[in-house]
Design a protein around this motif. Structure first.
Motif, PDB file in Angstrom:
ATOM      1  N   VAL A 393     -14.657  19.203  10.622  1.00 58.36           N
ATOM      2  CA  VAL A 393     -15.528  18.067  10.355  1.00 58.36           C
ATOM      3  C   VAL A 393     -15.314  17.659   8.900  1.00 58.36           C
ATOM      4  N   PHE A 394     -15.194  16.355   8.664  1.00 55.11           N
ATOM      5  CA  PHE A 394     -14.930  15.895   7.310  1.00 55.11           C
ATOM      6  C   PHE A 394     -15.581  14.541   7.076  1.00 55.11           C
ATOM      7  N   SER A 395     -15.651  14.173   5.812  1.00 60.65           N
ATOM      8  CA  SER A 395     -16.189  12.876   5.398  1.00 60.65           C
ATOM      9  C   SER A 395     -15.062  12.063   4.787  1.00 60.65           C
ATOM     10  N   THR A 396     -14.985  10.798   5.157  1.00 60.85           N
ATOM     11  CA  THR A 396     -14.000   9.919   4.545  1.00 60.85           C
ATOM     12  C   THR A 396     -14.556   8.513   4.471  1.00 60.85           C
ATOM     13  N   GLU A 397     -13.966   7.730   3.605  1.00 59.14           N
ATOM     14  CA  GLU A 397     -14.372   6.337   3.453  1.00 59.14           C
ATOM     15  C   GLU A 397     -13.374   5.446   4.165  1.00 59.14           C
ATOM     16  N   ASN A 398     -13.869   4.537   4.989  1.00 53.77           N
ATOM     17  CA  ASN A 398     -13.013   3.601   5.700  1.00 53.77           C
ATOM     18  C   ASN A 398     -13.434   2.192   5.322  1.00 53.77           C
ATOM     19  N   SER A 399     -12.626   1.550   4.448  1.00 57.45           N
ATOM     20  CA  SER A 399     -12.904   0.189   3.988  1.00 57.45           C
ATOM     21  C   SER A 399     -14.313   0.057   3.423  1.00 57.45           C
ATOM     22  N   GLU A 491      -9.734  -6.119   1.953  1.00 57.06           N
ATOM     23  CA  GLU A 491      -8.740  -7.165   1.767  1.00 57.06           C
ATOM     24  C   GLU A 491      -9.022  -7.884   0.449  1.00 57.06           C
ATOM     25  N   ILE A 492      -8.058  -8.720   0.017  1.00 54.91           N
ATOM     26  CA  ILE A 492      -8.212  -9.477  -1.220  1.00 54.91           C
ATOM     27  C   ILE A 492      -8.827 -10.839  -0.916  1.00 54.91           C
ATOM     28  N   TRP A 493      -9.885 -11.150  -1.660  1.00 58.28           N
ATOM     29  CA  TRP A 493     -10.578 -12.432  -1.557  1.00 58.28           C
ATOM     30  C   TRP A 493     -10.669 -13.046  -2.946  1.00 58.28           C
ATOM     31  N   ARG A 511      -5.905  -0.427   3.298  1.00 59.88           N
ATOM     32  CA  ARG A 511      -6.541  -0.421   1.990  1.00 59.88           C
ATOM     33  C   ARG A 511      -5.739  -1.215   0.967  1.00 59.88           C
ATOM     34  N   VAL A 512      -6.404  -2.108   0.275  1.00 59.76           N
ATOM     35  CA  VAL A 512      -5.821  -2.746  -0.904  1.00 59.76           C
ATOM     36  C   VAL A 512      -6.748  -2.465  -2.072  1.00 59.76           C
ATOM     37  N   PHE A 526      -1.223  -6.036  -6.699  1.00 63.10           N
ATOM     38  CA  PHE A 526      -2.254  -5.102  -6.255  1.00 63.10           C
ATOM     39  C   PHE A 526      -1.590  -3.858  -5.694  1.00 63.10           C
ATOM     40  N   LEU A 527      -2.387  -2.823  -5.467  1.00 63.16           N
ATOM     41  CA  LEU A 527      -1.893  -1.577  -4.885  1.00 63.16           C
ATOM     42  C   LEU A 527      -2.303  -1.498  -3.417  1.00 63.16           C
ATOM     43  N   ALA A 528      -1.436  -0.917  -2.601  1.00 66.71           N
ATOM     44  CA  ALA A 528      -1.731  -0.647  -1.191  1.00 66.71           C
ATOM     45  C   ALA A 528      -0.865   0.531  -0.766  1.00 66.71           C
TER      46      ALA A 528
END
Length: 719
Positions: A393-399, A491-493, A511-512, A526-528
């Motif tokens: 079980v883990f925690s992660t960030e998605n967008s 995304e980039i806005w 991810r950007v 930008f980085l991706a």
């Protein structure tokens, strides 16, 4: 019945597809204008293996519609977390490369069947030798009947087996039904103000320990209304601890507030004696202990290390010294978290590739052999083994949204627990329940008006439920570019200076990060992530046509991009120092050996920057990169990313325990003036600042977060 070999070569409208080398060969497409083939003049092009595997699968199923679920199961091994985005990306690339066949076949190559899946519209042609005959349905059924008759000859045994299976099946279905009907239960264990982190429950299930305000606290779960007890001194800093298997002591990294020295320490709960064991990294460094209590494993960076890594320490030996067991030089990753499996067979390790990509590996404790479990995750905050030894079980960030997931180490299938704010999970010993820190944070692009006589507060640029961060302003376009998860992906806005007239500029569905304007306002750097989701690459967005290109680089990790003296190159800090990358794909040039956190070009001749190895604000002339100058000392400036250069001075963040300050350092007086005091954790530590000269306004990333609490979780997917 005919079956087609998986590796079979086939043609579409006369153009040959070869799965063995992942190629499209347009040579025999006599009606095809060579200038149209894949956007160039080459007869033969190579695609990513997954793209060709997908096209081959659609060809073998022609003319049937293939569901998205079947494609994800067959091509991406059922990993819906990665496969959903990857399938959409693969279809887009295949259509792009097969587009020249439309004029030959008179039809689109791949059709999207709404709410179902995809099918190939051009009939594929296979070689006869790739067609394999299989037994007809009737023959198969006759064989089954014969087999059934043979089994029925043993009637008594068959009846007994039947009853066993029926009973087991009924029990299984009842068990599964009870799991499906089970509700997710979250019980709040802490309710006081502040941020509680790194929870762990004692082996007997009675005591909860956690970190808060750089000290460890102990709470009796049998008397939840009692005030938690502080375990450690105000002269030291502690945040993360683990229980000894017998529940009589705690192990944790302890850092002196005065000297900064850090030691892995053991606290004997009966006597409150603290024993220093071995040097450590910092107060939040990850650690775990073997089930028999004989070995500690932890993240440390010794004085001889290039960077931190995984160490083990024998607790049974009085003369033991730490032993490094992970990569120690020329590594493409950094170890970040560690967990022992209950049976002692595996270490689970989270590893950071670059600065926006992180994944989970397991390492055999005896042989050292490693297996990669995930591909393409973001920031991982905690991982814990399920008691069955087969799941993590883990925690992660998605967008921009943090949640909990469970992954099967055998199938590598990832399942969303659908628990928002899930961080730093830890299973309760001998239980399928776990504790975690609930941490929900929102990011907003905000601005501070500097023309006010007394600056009083910051204002959100836009009011929405989405996360927006890392703004950068262009005086040429008079627009603000930033990262937003409004589409469900980062995304980039961009917007005008009042937050209106919003435009979406990328649709990469991955991810950007850290967009920055070119000087002429025509491009964004930008980085991706790279194509393997390991590390990152510098991407260039051409706003005139919406095209995205990737700068050629052998490096897997690039820090925030800086446009050079003209718009033909981008500077970025790498493992070798500051490098200049050409937009025309010329070999990169080394500008300086200095490792930079963030740099900003001033007057096309100098760079102001923060360093990786120490605090302070520094400057360097591009013509003399070996001569660097300290602009503001580390005693006055200890900020990595939240600062911006103007024509009169530098605005920057100063962090205090109870508040944040926005300060201004003026060039001509060398004085620092406080501008505005904000609540603690108001500004995102990895945010950015930008300046709008016409409005005399600072842009920044505002961090809006609720307090963190410890939660006990009972979840059907963990049973």
């Amino acid at each position: 019945m005919i079956e087609i070999k998986k590796e079979a070569v086939f043609t579409l409208a006369g153009c040959e597809i070869t799965p063995s080398d992942n190629s499209l060969n347009f040579k025999n497409c006599v009606q095809l204008d060579r200038g149209l083939a894949a956007g160039g003049s080459a007869d033969k092009i190579s695609l990513q293996p997954k793209f060709i595997e997908l096209l081959s699968y659609l060809a073998r199923q022609y003319p049937n519609v293939v569901t998205r679920e079947e494609l994800i199961e067959s091509i991406w091994e059922g990993n819906s977390y990665v496969g959903t985005k990857a399938l959409t990306n693969a279809i887009w690339h295949l259509r792009k490369h097969l587009n020249p066949l439309v004029d030959i076949s008179g039809t689109e190559a791949i059709e999207t069947v709404r709410k179902t899946g995809y099918r190939l519209l051009i009939e594929p042609e296979f070689k006869p030798e790739d067609l394999v005959s299989k037994p007809e349905v009737l023959e198969v059924e006759q064989a089954k009947v014969k087999e059934l008759k043979d089994k029925l000859s043993r009637v008594v045994v068959a009846i007994v087996i039947l009853f066993i299976f029926v009973g087991a099946g009924a029990f299984f279905h009842l068990y599964q039904d009870s799991k499906q009907l089970m509700q997710t239960e979250e019980q709040m264990l802490t309710r006081t103000a502040g941020a509680e982190l790194y929870p762990a429950v004692s082996p007997d299930g009675r005591w909860l320990v956690y970190g808060k305000k750089s000290n460890l606290y102990l709470k009796d779960l049998q008397t939840p209304t009692d005030t938690p007890k502080r375990l450690t001194s105000k002269q030291t800093k502690e945040l993360r601890s683990i229980w000894s298997p017998d529940g009589k002591s705690l192990y944790f990294p302890s850092e002196s507030r005065d000297s900064g020295e850090c030691y892995l320490s053991q606290l004997m709960l009966d006597s409150h004696e603290i024993i220093q064991i071995t040097p450590c990294y910092n107060a939040s460094a990850a650690l775990d202990i073997s089930q028999d209590g004989s070995e500690l494993v932890y993240i440390w960076e010794s004085s001889s290390d290039e960077f931190g890594g995984l160490y083990k320490f024998d607790l049974t030996s009085e003369t033991a010294v730490p032993k490094r067991i992970s990569c120690s030089s020329d590594c493409s990753y950094r170890d970040r978290d560690i967990a022992f499996s209950p049976d002692g067979r595996w270490y689970a390790i989270s590893r950071r590739f670059g600065n926006i990509s992180e994944d989970i590996f397991i390492r055999n404790t005896e042989s050292g052999d490693e297996i990669r479990i995930t591909q393409g995750l973001e920031d991982i905050r905690g991982l814990s083994w399920h008691p069955d030894n087969d799941k993590l079980v883990f925690s992660t960030e998605n967008s921009g949204v943090r949640a909990g997931y469970v992954v099967d180490i055998n199938s590598k299938k990832i399942t969303n627990l659908s628990v928002v704010g899930f961080s730093y999970p830890k299973f309760i010993p001998n239980s399928n329940q776990l504790v975690f820190a609930k941490y929900i944070k929102d990011f907003k692009v905000a601005y501070l008006e500097l023309d006010q006589a007394i600056p009083s507060t910051v204002f959100p640029l836009t009011n929405s439920e989405f996360n927006n961060r890392n703004p950068d302003y262009s005086a040429v376009t008079k627009r603000i570019v930033y990262v937003s998860n409004e589409t469900g992906h980062n995304e980039i806005w961009s917007s005008n200076i009042e937050g209106g007239d919003k435009k979406q500029h990328t649709d990469l569905k991955r991810r950007v990060a850290y967009p920055t304007w070119s000087k002429d306002g025509n491009k964004l750097a930008f980085l991706a992530p790279d194509d393997k989701n390991e590390g990152n690459k510098i991407h260039i967005l051409d706003l005139s046509n919406g095209g995205v290109s990737i700068i050629a680089s052998s490096y897997s990790d690039h820090r925030r991009p800086i446009w050079g003296r003209d718009d033909n190159e981008v500077l970025s800090s790498t493992d070798d120092g500051l490098m200049a990358f050409s937009l025309s794909n010329q070999p990169p040039k080394k500008v300086s050996k200095m490792g930079m956190r963030l740099g900003k070009l001033v007057n096309n001749t100098n760079i102001m920057f923060t360093r990786l190895d120490r605090g302070g604000l520094w400057s360097m002339a591009l013509s003399e990169p070996d001569k660097i100058k300290e602009v503001i000392s580390a005693e006055k400036f200890d900020e990595g990313y939240n600062w911006v250069v103007t024509d009169k001075g530098v605005y920057f963040r100063e962090v205090h325990g109870r508040y944040h300050l926005i300060n201004f350092w003026r060039y001509n007086t060398d004085l620092i003036t406080p501008i505005l005091k904000l609540p603690p954790r108001s500004l995102y530590g990895y945010g950015s600042m930008s300046y709008i000269p016409s409005e005399h306004r600072i842009l920044l990333t505002l961090s809006e977060s609720s307090k963190r609490d410890i939660i006990m979780l009972n979840h059907k997917l963990l049973q």
